[in-house]
Design an enzyme around this catalytic site. Sequence first.
Site, short mmCIF file in Angstrom:
data_model
loop_
_atom_site.label_atom_id
_atom_site.label_comp_id
_atom_site.label_asym_id
_atom_site.label_seq_id
_atom_site.Cartn_x
_atom_site.Cartn_y
_atom_site.Cartn_z
N ASP A 83 35.38 32.69 42.29
CA ASP A 83 34.15 33.31 41.79
C ASP A 83 34.03 33.27 40.27
OD1 ASP A 83 33.80 33.93 44.46
OD2 ASP A 83 32.94 35.89 44.02
N ASP A 125 38.01 36.55 45.76
CA ASP A 125 37.14 37.57 46.35
C ASP A 125 36.81 37.46 47.84
OD1 ASP A 125 37.13 38.05 43.65
OD2 ASP A 125 34.99 38.44 43.53
N SER A 473 29.68 41.32 40.16
CA SER A 473 31.12 41.17 40.17
C SER A 473 31.73 42.57 40.18
CB SER A 473 31.55 40.44 38.90
OG SER A 473 32.88 40.75 38.60
FE1 FES Z 1 39.32 35.00 41.65
FE2 FES Z 1 38.43 36.87 39.84
S1 FES Z 1 38.05 34.72 39.90
S2 FES Z 1 39.62 37.11 41.63
#
Ligand code: FES
Length: 558
Positions: A83, A125, A473
């Site tokens: 992510d 994630d 996020s």
């Molecule tokens: Fe993988 Fe934040 S980019 S946990």
Amino acid sequence: MYNTKARSRKLYDGPYRSPNRAYMKAMGLSDSDLQRPMVGVGVAWSEAGPCNLHTMDLGRKAKEGVYYNKGTPRMFSTPLVIDGVAMGYEGMKYSLVSREIIANTVEMTINAHAYDAFVGISGCDKTTPAMLMAAARLNIPSIVLYGGSNSNGYLNGKELTMEDVFEAVGKFAGKRISAEELKELENNAIPGIGTCAGLFTANTMGTMAEALGMALPGSSAPPAVEGVKYDYAYQSGKTVMQLLENGIKPRDIMTYDAFENAITTLMAMGGSTNVVMHLIAIAHEAGIKLTLNDFDRISSKVPEIANMRPGGAHTMEDLFRVGGVPLVIKKLLDSKLIHGNALTVTGESVSKNMAKMKIKEQKNDVVSDTVKPYHNRGGIRILKGSLAPDGAVIKVAAAKITKLKGPAVVFDSEEDAFKGVTNGNVKSGDVVVIRYEGPKGGPGMREMLSVTAAIIGKELGTSVAMVTDGRFSGATRGLMIGHVTPEAYVGGPLAVVKNRDIISIDCDKGTLDILISKDELDSRMSSWKQPRPKHPTGLLAQYAKLVSSASEGAILSP
Ligand code: FES
């Protein structure tokens, strides 16, 4: 007695299955190996980022544990999206999609090869909810191991996480730090492998695996580089064989009580808003109906007792050093906020696990207790009102203000909003509206971290709010309201908000309203037309067709 090999015998027993055994022998398996239960070890692995770089090593340790307890492990990998790397770009539309693809990959591999049990090893994630969804869907003896976060980054003695780098971009855009300072942060924020260090989505989901009873107690908080993580992998392999022996399946563990335990832990820790949607989706796979009301109800009675970033001061490594997730669960159990008799993968109840762990609390400022909490209510709230008739979600634990009434500044995409914020078009007191970023409209419900970080970087974090049908996020902080449902693309009220309309947010009352008359709202809705799909072909088009509302977990409904 549970038949531990009921599934795999269809493929490996009898003269007609001689070709199947020949394939296995080509990989070095013996006849006695083929007499054992077959265990699929599903590993979400990729070099796209540091989050899942080590998961194959964990998978190999889990295989050793399976083999020790008389199973034959077969490892396979799943795709994934990192992510943090895909953030702030079209690629992020594939992130939530990846949850379903990973779950489907596990289902496909386990069922195609008739494995008897499943070990899921996750990291970034979407990988943990996906592994849990697959376990619930397959309902064969299963265990999940979360791969762990990266260790703390440091610069000039200050603890760092990726959140600092995202927010530094906003500071740089606002000319508050130099290019050299930005570079220094970039060079020091992540010291090595593992997921983002704060209580963002990955770490919250790792915590949920433990709180649901689907991961070994204590296995989630150790960072990826800790030796004990590899022992947990080995123990997870051994444990899945005990689950198989005893016929304990995911739906015996993931009961309604277990989901209440998970929501309670989420509220007590002030975890990521994404987890609301993921828990609803996992519950759906387990045949349990969770709604936003469950989260609202539990939020109002569970105090927030963890001091975790982004709202607080600490990382997953800090939590690990003082007792990990079991410390939080024990405190909730002692306060009778957790169902102590819920079954877990150990074959024992939560209460028995906690009693066995003999947690000794040391003085710390990471986890408080329910009589002296950091906040009196849970870290996540559900808002409803004329702008979100089916609900919206906010991580109030990460917000310094809980109310705002202000004029809307409307954007039809994340990119436009990012430009708007960095170009100075958003002022103190404004409510930034970002729409057509929902599960269907995005499609894929991107996370608005670049925009929220830019708002914080511009020092507007305590005077500007955001309302979106997209997601956030887990690293997002501020008065940021996401998952607004119905989403704009299906004709939710968000679709007809105009610049300068007054939006009213009150997290204490749980309301999110647009202050125009019902007649005006109805008249705007009657002339609204659904925009053309942004992705008429390919995976995103398929996803947009099948995905449900965020308030229903954004599950795919054939
Ligand atoms: Fe993988 Fe934040 S980019 S946990």
